[in-house]
Scaffold this motif. Structure first.
Motif, short mmCIF file in Angstrom:
data_model
loop_
_atom_site.label_atom_id
_atom_site.label_comp_id
_atom_site.label_asym_id
_atom_site.label_seq_id
_atom_site.Cartn_x
_atom_site.Cartn_y
_atom_site.Cartn_z
N ARG A 230 0.82 -1.22 0.00
CA ARG A 230 0.00 0.00 0.00
C ARG A 230 0.85 1.26 0.00
N ARG A 231 2.00 1.19 0.70
CA ARG A 231 2.86 2.37 0.77
C ARG A 231 3.93 2.36 -0.32
N ALA A 232 3.85 1.39 -1.24
CA ALA A 232 4.78 1.28 -2.37
C ALA A 232 6.23 1.37 -1.91
N LEU A 233 6.56 0.61 -0.83
CA LEU A 233 7.92 0.67 -0.28
C LEU A 233 8.87 -0.31 -0.96
N ALA A 234 8.35 -1.48 -1.38
CA ALA A 234 9.23 -2.55 -1.85
C ALA A 234 9.24 -2.62 -3.37
N THR A 235 10.39 -3.02 -3.93
CA THR A 235 10.44 -3.29 -5.36
C THR A 235 10.11 -4.77 -5.63
N ALA A 236 10.59 -5.67 -4.76
CA ALA A 236 10.33 -7.11 -4.93
C ALA A 236 10.21 -7.74 -3.55
#
Ligand SMILES: [Mg+2]
Length: 343
Positions: A230-236
């Motif tokens: 939801r917070r778009a923190l991770a790439t993978a």
């Protein structure tokens, strides 16, 4: 739950067990994506506009993934669901419903004392975790089988195009893990010692020593996976089911990158060895990568997050994983845990 095969067990006074499964299975329905659960020919699921479904399946077999003479039935039920929920967590999906097919030898359906049959205790363990993650049991099957086995299907939902994939890590990303590593492997070796000495763990799960909990009752990181998405923190991302060295390799292969891990940064669980942290399986923590410019919180939903390394450019002919420790740089070989194949 349906069909003739149920009646096979119902003949033996199990009707109330099935009624109880249906009642408790429905408990997570409120406000979720389940429109119709156990009782009809199919379950009906509803997702929100713009969502995709995430579906995962896991098979647990007695003697391979658990042992009837070691694991309390509550733990087997818990671990069965935890494996599926952990896969949803790794995709950043919210759980919508679970489906379980359970096969058991007839003696496991017979009541034993006030704690009930193995089957009842299995469901108790499963439902406790299901309720904690608001995951309804929406269907499944129950049949007699020469060997105990549980096949679970988890359905989750994630905004279209936003699922966390294994394949999106990029060079210079930083590598993070949630929680501690190696606790489940350390717990398993304690369980083996415990089982050799006495059977207390089996008969009274409440009396099981706390060092066994990471193995018997691992906590899937559903909230943490959702927050990363939801917070778009991770790439993978991937969940740690086979062990850090093996699962990190899976992620690197899917992303066509390498990684370097700093041994001194590994969050080794209390009572675990560095080897268990690197290679022990079934911790069900999340391993994820993030851009070096992304600010990652120290903890998500109460679980600490630790940076353990960096993504590197993949090079043909070179081992993709490297570990740096006091003795310098070394290739890191995947030595993930192989269930009970060597026990
Ligand atoms: Mg997985």
């Amino acid at each position: 739950m349906r069909g003739k095969r149920i009646r096979l067990l119902a003949d033996h006074g199990e009707l109330d067990v099935l009624r109880e499964i249906r009642r408790r299975g429905a408990e997570g329905e409120r406000g979720g994506g389940l429109r119709l659960g156990i009782g009809d020919d199919c379950a009906l699921l509803r997702v929100r506009d713009g969502e995709e479904l995430a579906v995962t399946t896991d098979l647990s077999i007695a003697g391979r993934h658990f042992r009837l003479d070691w694991h309390p039935p509550e733990s087997v039920g818990h671990r069965t669901l935890a494996r599926g929920l952990s896969d949803l967590a790794a995709m950043g999906a919210r759980p919508v419903a679970a489906f379980l097919s359970l096969g058991v030898p007839r003696e496991l359906t017979l009541r034993k004392g006030r704690r009930g049959s193995w089957v009842e205790r299995f469901y108790n363990g499963l439902f406790q975790l299901a309720e904690a993650h608001k995951t309804p049991l929406a269907g499944g099957d129950l049949a007699e089988s020469p060997v105990a086995l549980a096949d679970i299907v988890l359905v989750g939902a994630v905004p279209a195009g936003k699922a966390l994939l294994r394949s999106a890590a990029r060079p210079r990303d930083l590598v993070y893990v949630t929680g501690n590593l190696g606790g489940a492997a350390a717990g398993l070796s304690s369980l083996a010692e415990f089982a050799a000495k006495r059977r207390l763990v089996l008969s009274d799960p409440a009396a099981a020593p706390s060092e066994l909990s990471p193995h018997l009752y691992p906590q899937p990181r559903v909230r943490q996976g959702l927050a990363l998405q939801r917070r778009a923190l991770a790439t993978a991302a991937i969940d740690l089911s086979d062990g850090l060295s093996t699962d990190l390799l899976h992620l690197c292969e899917e992303s066509s990158v390498g990684a370097i891990i700093d041994a001194s940064r590994l969050p080794v669980a209390e009572g675990a060895s560095p080897d268990q942290a690197l290679h022990g399986g079934e911790d069900y923590e999340l391993l994820f990568t993030a851009r070096p410019t992304t600010k990652i919180p120290r903890a998500i939903a109460g679980t600490p997050i630790t940076r353990i390394g960096e993504v590197t450019r993949g090079q043909t002919g070179r081992a993709p994983l490297t570990i740096i420790s006091g003795s310098g740089l070394k290739p890191l070989q995947p030595r993930g845990w192989q269930h009970f194949s060597d026990l």
